[in-house]
Design a protein around this motif. Structure first.
Motif, PDB file in Angstrom:
ATOM      1  N   HIS A 202      51.475  33.703  19.742  1.00  0.00           N
ATOM      2  CA  HIS A 202      52.169  33.370  20.986  1.00  0.00           C
ATOM      3  C   HIS A 202      52.788  34.622  21.605  1.00  0.00           C
ATOM      4  N   ARG A 203      53.245  35.542  20.741  1.00  0.00           N
ATOM      5  CA  ARG A 203      53.894  36.757  21.242  1.00  0.00           C
ATOM      6  C   ARG A 203      52.893  37.841  21.622  1.00  0.00           C
ATOM      7  N   ILE A 204      51.858  38.036  20.811  1.00  0.00           N
ATOM      8  CA  ILE A 204      50.953  39.179  21.042  1.00  0.00           C
ATOM      9  C   ILE A 204      49.498  38.756  21.205  1.00  0.00           C
ATOM     10  N   GLY A 205      49.249  37.456  21.344  1.00  0.00           N
ATOM     11  CA  GLY A 205      47.869  36.982  21.436  1.00  0.00           C
ATOM     12  C   GLY A 205      47.128  37.461  22.658  1.00  0.00           C
ATOM     13  N   HIS A 206      47.866  37.941  23.677  1.00  0.00           N
ATOM     14  CA  HIS A 206      47.210  38.437  24.889  1.00  0.00           C
ATOM     15  C   HIS A 206      46.657  39.845  24.717  1.00  0.00           C
ATOM     16  N   ARG A 207      46.950  40.475  23.589  1.00  0.00           N
ATOM     17  CA  ARG A 207      46.524  41.854  23.377  1.00  0.00           C
ATOM     18  C   ARG A 207      45.251  41.891  22.536  1.00  0.00           C
ATOM     19  N   GLY A 208      44.626  43.058  22.523  1.00  0.00           N
ATOM     20  CA  GLY A 208      43.396  43.220  21.763  1.00  0.00           C
ATOM     21  C   GLY A 208      42.658  44.449  22.235  1.00  0.00           C
ATOM     22  N   PRO A 209      41.612  44.870  21.533  1.00  0.00           N
ATOM     23  CA  PRO A 209      40.841  46.037  21.964  1.00  0.00           C
ATOM     24  C   PRO A 209      40.242  45.818  23.349  1.00  0.00           C
ATOM     25  N   ALA A 210      40.290  46.856  24.182  1.00  0.00           N
ATOM     26  CA  ALA A 210      39.763  46.783  25.557  1.00  0.00           C
ATOM     27  C   ALA A 210      40.389  45.627  26.313  1.00  0.00           C
ATOM     28  N   GLU A 211      41.709  45.521  26.215  1.00  0.00           N
ATOM     29  CA  GLU A 211      42.399  44.310  26.636  1.00  0.00           C
ATOM     30  C   GLU A 211      42.461  44.099  28.144  1.00  0.00           C
ATOM     31  N   VAL A 212      42.227  45.118  28.964  1.00  0.00           N
ATOM     32  CA  VAL A 212      42.224  44.878  30.402  1.00  0.00           C
ATOM     33  C   VAL A 212      40.817  44.648  30.942  1.00  0.00           C
ATOM     34  N   GLU A 213      39.810  44.710  30.100  1.00  0.00           N
ATOM     35  CA  GLU A 213      38.470  44.269  30.478  1.00  0.00           C
ATOM     36  C   GLU A 213      38.464  42.735  30.445  1.00  0.00           C
ATOM     37  N   MET A 214      38.127  42.114  31.571  1.00  0.00           N
ATOM     38  CA  MET A 214      38.259  40.670  31.703  1.00  0.00           C
ATOM     39  C   MET A 214      37.393  39.904  30.713  1.00  0.00           C
ATOM     40  N   SER A 215      36.251  40.462  30.321  1.00  0.00           N
ATOM     41  CA  SER A 215      35.347  39.736  29.427  1.00  0.00           C
ATOM     42  C   SER A 215      35.668  39.951  27.953  1.00  0.00           C
ATOM     43  N   SER A 216      36.653  40.797  27.633  1.00  0.00           N
ATOM     44  CA  SER A 216      36.953  41.102  26.234  1.00  0.00           C
ATOM     45  C   SER A 216      37.746  39.969  25.578  1.00  0.00           C
ATOM     46  N   PRO A 217      37.451  39.646  24.325  1.00  0.00           N
ATOM     47  CA  PRO A 217      38.282  38.672  23.611  1.00  0.00           C
ATOM     48  C   PRO A 217      39.596  39.295  23.171  1.00  0.00           C
ATOM     49  N   THR A 218      40.644  38.497  23.133  1.00  0.00           N
ATOM     50  CA  THR A 218      41.952  38.941  22.671  1.00  0.00           C
ATOM     51  C   THR A 218      42.218  38.356  21.284  1.00  0.00           C
ATOM     52  N   TYR A 219      43.372  38.694  20.713  1.00  0.00           N
ATOM     53  CA  TYR A 219      43.718  38.129  19.410  1.00  0.00           C
ATOM     54  C   TYR A 219      43.851  36.613  19.482  1.00  0.00           C
ATOM     55  N   ALA A 220      44.305  36.095  20.623  1.00  0.00           N
ATOM     56  CA  ALA A 220      44.385  34.637  20.773  1.00  0.00           C
ATOM     57  C   ALA A 220      42.991  34.021  20.826  1.00  0.00           C
ATOM     58  N   ASP A 221      42.033  34.721  21.433  1.00  0.00           N
ATOM     59  CA  ASP A 221      40.649  34.225  21.472  1.00  0.00           C
ATOM     60  C   ASP A 221      40.006  34.284  20.088  1.00  0.00           C
ATOM     61  N   ASP A 222      40.340  35.322  19.329  1.00  0.00           N
ATOM     62  CA  ASP A 222      39.711  35.545  18.023  1.00  0.00           C
ATOM     63  C   ASP A 222      40.789  35.877  16.983  1.00  0.00           C
TER      64      ASP A 222
END
Length: 790
Positions: free
Chosen positions: A530-550
């Motif tokens: 909930h706190r950091i799920g929006h982050r992830g590698p290449a996080e400003v690329e719209m098609s990239s998965p985030t920690y919440a996605d994966d």
């Protein structure tokens, strides 16, 4: 169709032209009307109309369709004239056009400290998005519309209610005030005739964003020195237009290397460097990312130009080309940044550039063969720079906390609004939500750009006070380090519970099984997502998965952290007593920068959810083959669809595949050529020199990573990348060291490494030529890297 817009220089006119072009129409502004299929006269949507309708009507007799749009007091004579000359014309009577893309006339009125109240009679309002939607239909729709259309939001509002929503007072004085009298004369329209998506309260709340940070004094609108107003999308200059002195921009890549969204450059401003932009938005990026992140980076350039005010061609260059796109990858414009740095008084611009770009900029020709325009010089120029520097430092520092707080609140409110079931949202409402999300991201880039200016200013002050580069730690609460803390908290739980450790080390990470057998750990994981799920590698690329996605990606990082020794806290940075006040302010600005960036990435995450809903609907309607195809469309192509979206998606997917093999260099000047796909590896005995950030000597095997391969990094390996972004941060905890080819003391890797004491070297040119598996020794203090065994 060929459509001519009378009023193409207004905000509504520019936005309308963009939407009509997206729909496949040929659009001209105030041009010869002969041969036009449609004429749209919209100069009266932003205040009293000085343009002659009679002249436009005389010139337009015989065109296929004439649309007359206005707001304000009823214009009976104009309507009678129009009906007499063009009986089947369309008359669009609009409520007061509000919204965050507010027209110049209404900005001038609503940015006043006191708004005219008149007798308190109610008036109709309408959002600019609804106006554009109706005008696109009237001008370019397949069905020819005629007659009179009235449209406004339900529930008219009084001038006092508008003033309250905007945080203004009211006044009854309107003598000799044409704009105020026009405003008070806006009638109540029939809102039921043409339903709209925006309610009146929503219109007012969105308009507050347009006037935030703006003050009207003496017939002009000024930006408050302590606030950062948003940049209207209509005010972001096109990059393919000639410079103000007529110099034409040129493409710089090899034949076949330029993509649809690549930008030409002014040959007098030739130097570019990838910096963190290349990892936050790795290439080739998707078109949806181009219409969000690239637009935001350009809006940041407009803000910097307005704050520094260098004037002339330089100011336009900063506003238009602070960033460049090459091979569908994002670059920072070094030459433009050099002119920005020249406004820092009594300081070598290269020292300022080095804080963010590292020594890379010292190896680039900053200027081209053609001389750039001469800037201000001499003592008067230095005195001017002192004023600009001091004004920005004091003003923006004073308002930075409030700007950040308001932006955080805006994103949080938007997220709360999206808790609803998106499947029941109407198409116009979904389109408006997508545009609102896009504009939140764009404003996040505006704030981030201002933070870069402030951090640079404080770096200069600290250098003057200490005689060396000094970057104080931002503190453990810095937003870019939250993912490291999250990993450590989850790893601590797993260390205390052997069953959790067994589940994490199992052959398959099964979230359902973890929830069943380790509910406490699962609750902790849910909280961290909930706190950091929006982050992830290449996080400003719209098609990239985030920690919440994966979530499995995050859990694999936790598992590897379990197998790594606990980190030793870094030694506190010693700061002399007389420097501590400035160091504290600098640290606050660094935290502010990371907070703004974190919330901007959160807004991207929310927008990504909206785009997927749009993709689901377009797939169900047979427009797209699959929901993920939506990422190959621009945001503006979603509300005003392309004539053949599926064909555009297929073409852009093929172009992305083609550009993947054409990799521009991390830095270049004037012209770029693709890098070799397999550059020669470094051999044993080679020594590289970078900028040491922290940590002692460590040894480890190299793992060269990109956003899509960060999951390959194993405990004890040395993470080597061109640059890193926050999505890499969790892996820092189990890497032996972090080495980046680009970056300076203010880069992401440096900021996070200082907070946690991770061995780190940045600006190590040639580091990505190290082969994965090579044994190296990294000295985080001196910046030396030794190749021991290739």
């Amino acid at each position: 169709m060929r459509i001519v817009i009378s009023g193409s220089d207004t905000v509504v006119g520019r936005l309308l032209a963009a939407r009509l072009r997206t729909a496949g129409h040929e659009v001209d502004g105030d041009a010869d009307l002969r041969g036009a299929d449609v004429v749209v006269h919209c100069t009266g949507l932003d205040g009293p109309d000085d343009a002659s309708l009679a002249q436009a009507v005389d010139a337009a007799v015989g065109v296929g369709r004439f649309v007359f749009a206005y707001s304000g007091p009823r214009r009976r004579r104009d309507e009678e004239l129009l009906r007499a000359r063009i009986p089947d014309a369309v008359v669009c009577r609009s409520g007061l056009v509000l919204g965050r893309d507010l027209g110049d006339g209404l900005v001038l009125l609503l940015a006043r400290r006191a708004l005219p109240a008149g007798g308190g009679s109610p008036l109709s309002v309408v959002h600019v998005d609804d106006v554009l939607r109706i005008l696109v239909e009237a001008a370019g729709g397949p069905e020819k519309v005629s007659g009179t259309i009235e449209f406004a939001a339900p529930d008219p509002v009084t001038p006092a209610e508008i003033a309250e929503a905007l945080g203004r007072s009211t006044t009854r004085s309107t003598r000799r005030d044409t704009l105020a009298q026009w405003f008070l004369g806006c009638p109540v329209l029939d809102a039921a005739q043409r339903p709209v998506a925006w309610s009146a309260p929503a219109c007012l709340a969105d308009t507050a964003l347009a006037v935030r940070g703006r003050i009207a004094i003496g017939g002009r609108v000024w930006n408050a020195p302590w606030r950062l107003p948003r940049v209207r999308t209509a005010d972001i200059p096109a990059v393919d237009c000639p410079a103000s002195d007529g110099v034409l921009p040129v493409f710089t890549g090899p034949v076949g290397g330029n993509g649809e969204f690549d930008t030409p450059i002014d040959p007098r401003f030739p130097a570019f460097v990838a910096t963190n932009l290349s990892e936050a938005l790795p290439g080739p990026f998707t078109p949806s990312s181009a219409s969000v992140t690239v637009l935001g980076a350009r809006a940041g350039g407009v803000t910097i130009a307005r704050q520094l005010r260098p004037g002339g061609v330089v100011e336009r260059e900063i506003a238009a080309r602070t960033v460049g796109v090459f091979g569908h990858r994002l670059y920072a414009a070094v030459t433009s940044a050099h002119f920005m740095a020249q406004t820092v008084p009594f300081t070598d611009p290269m020292l300022v550039l080095g804080q963010f770009f590292g020594r890379t900029v010292h190896q680039l020709p900053i200027f081209g063969s053609a001389a750039p325009p001469a800037g201000r010089a001499g003592m008067l120029a230095q005195l001017r720079n002192v004023g600009v520097f001091g004004g920005n430092l004091v003003g923006l520092s004073a308002g930075s906390v409030r700007d950040t707080r308001d932006f955080v609140a805006d994103v949080d409110a938007f997220e709360a609004e999206l808790q609803q079931d998106l499947s029941v949202v109407t198409e116009p409402q979904l389109a408006d939500l997508i545009r609102r999300g896009r504009d939140l991201v764009v404003y996040g880039w505006v704030l981030a750009s201002a933070s870069i200016m402030l951090c640079s200013a404080y770096s200069v002050l600290l250098r003057l006070l200490t005689g060396r580069d000094t970057t104080p730690p931002a503190g453990p609460e810095v937003a870019s380090a939250r993912s490291v803390d999250a990993i450590r908290r989850l790893a601590a739980i797993a260390r205390r519970d052997p069953e959790v450790a067994d589940l994490l080390h199992g052959p398959v990470l099964d979230l359902a099984e973890i929830e069943r057998r380790a509910p406490a750990f699962h609750r902790a994981l849910t909280g961290e997502l909930h706190r950091i799920g929006h982050r992830g590698p290449a996080e400003v690329e719209m098609s990239s998965p985030t920690y919440a996605d994966d979530p499995a990606l995050l859990l694999r990082i936790v598992t590897r952290t379990l197998d790594t020794e606990q980190d030793v806290p870094p030694e506190p940075t010693a700061v002399a007593p007389h420097v501590r006040p400035v160091a504290a302010l600098a640290a606050r600005q660094l935290r502010d920068r990371e907070d703004r960036r974190d919330k901007m990435v959160r807004a991207i995450w929310l927008l990504r959810r909206l785009l997927r809903e749009k993709g689901r609907r377009m797939t169900a309607a047979g427009v797209l083959a699959e929901p993920e195809d939506v990422f190959y469309l621009l945001v503006d192509e979603l509300d005003t669809p392309l004539p053949d979206a599926a064909t555009s998606v297929a073409r852009r997917r093929a172009e992305q595949a083609r550009l993947t093999a054409i990799v521009p260099p991390p830095a270049f000047s004037g012209r770029w050529d693709a890098q070799p796909t397999a550059p020669a590896s470094l051999t044993a005995g080679t020594e590289l020199q970078g900028l040491g950030i922290c940590g002692g000597r460590v040894r480890g095997r190299v793992r060269v990573v990109r956003p899509d391969t960060i999951d390959d990094l194993q405990p004890g390996e040395v993470l080597v990348a061109e640059v890193t972004d926050v999505g890499y941060t969790p892996a820092f905890g189990y890497a032996a060291a972090v080495v980046t080819e680009l970056g300076g003391p203010m880069s992401h890797a440096a900021v996070v490494a200082r907070e946690f004491g991770f061995p780190c070297v940045v600006d190590a040119r040639g580091a990505t030529r190290l082969s994965t598996g090579t044994l190296i020794e990294v000295d985080g203090a001196t910046g030396a890297i030794y190749v021991l065994d290739a």
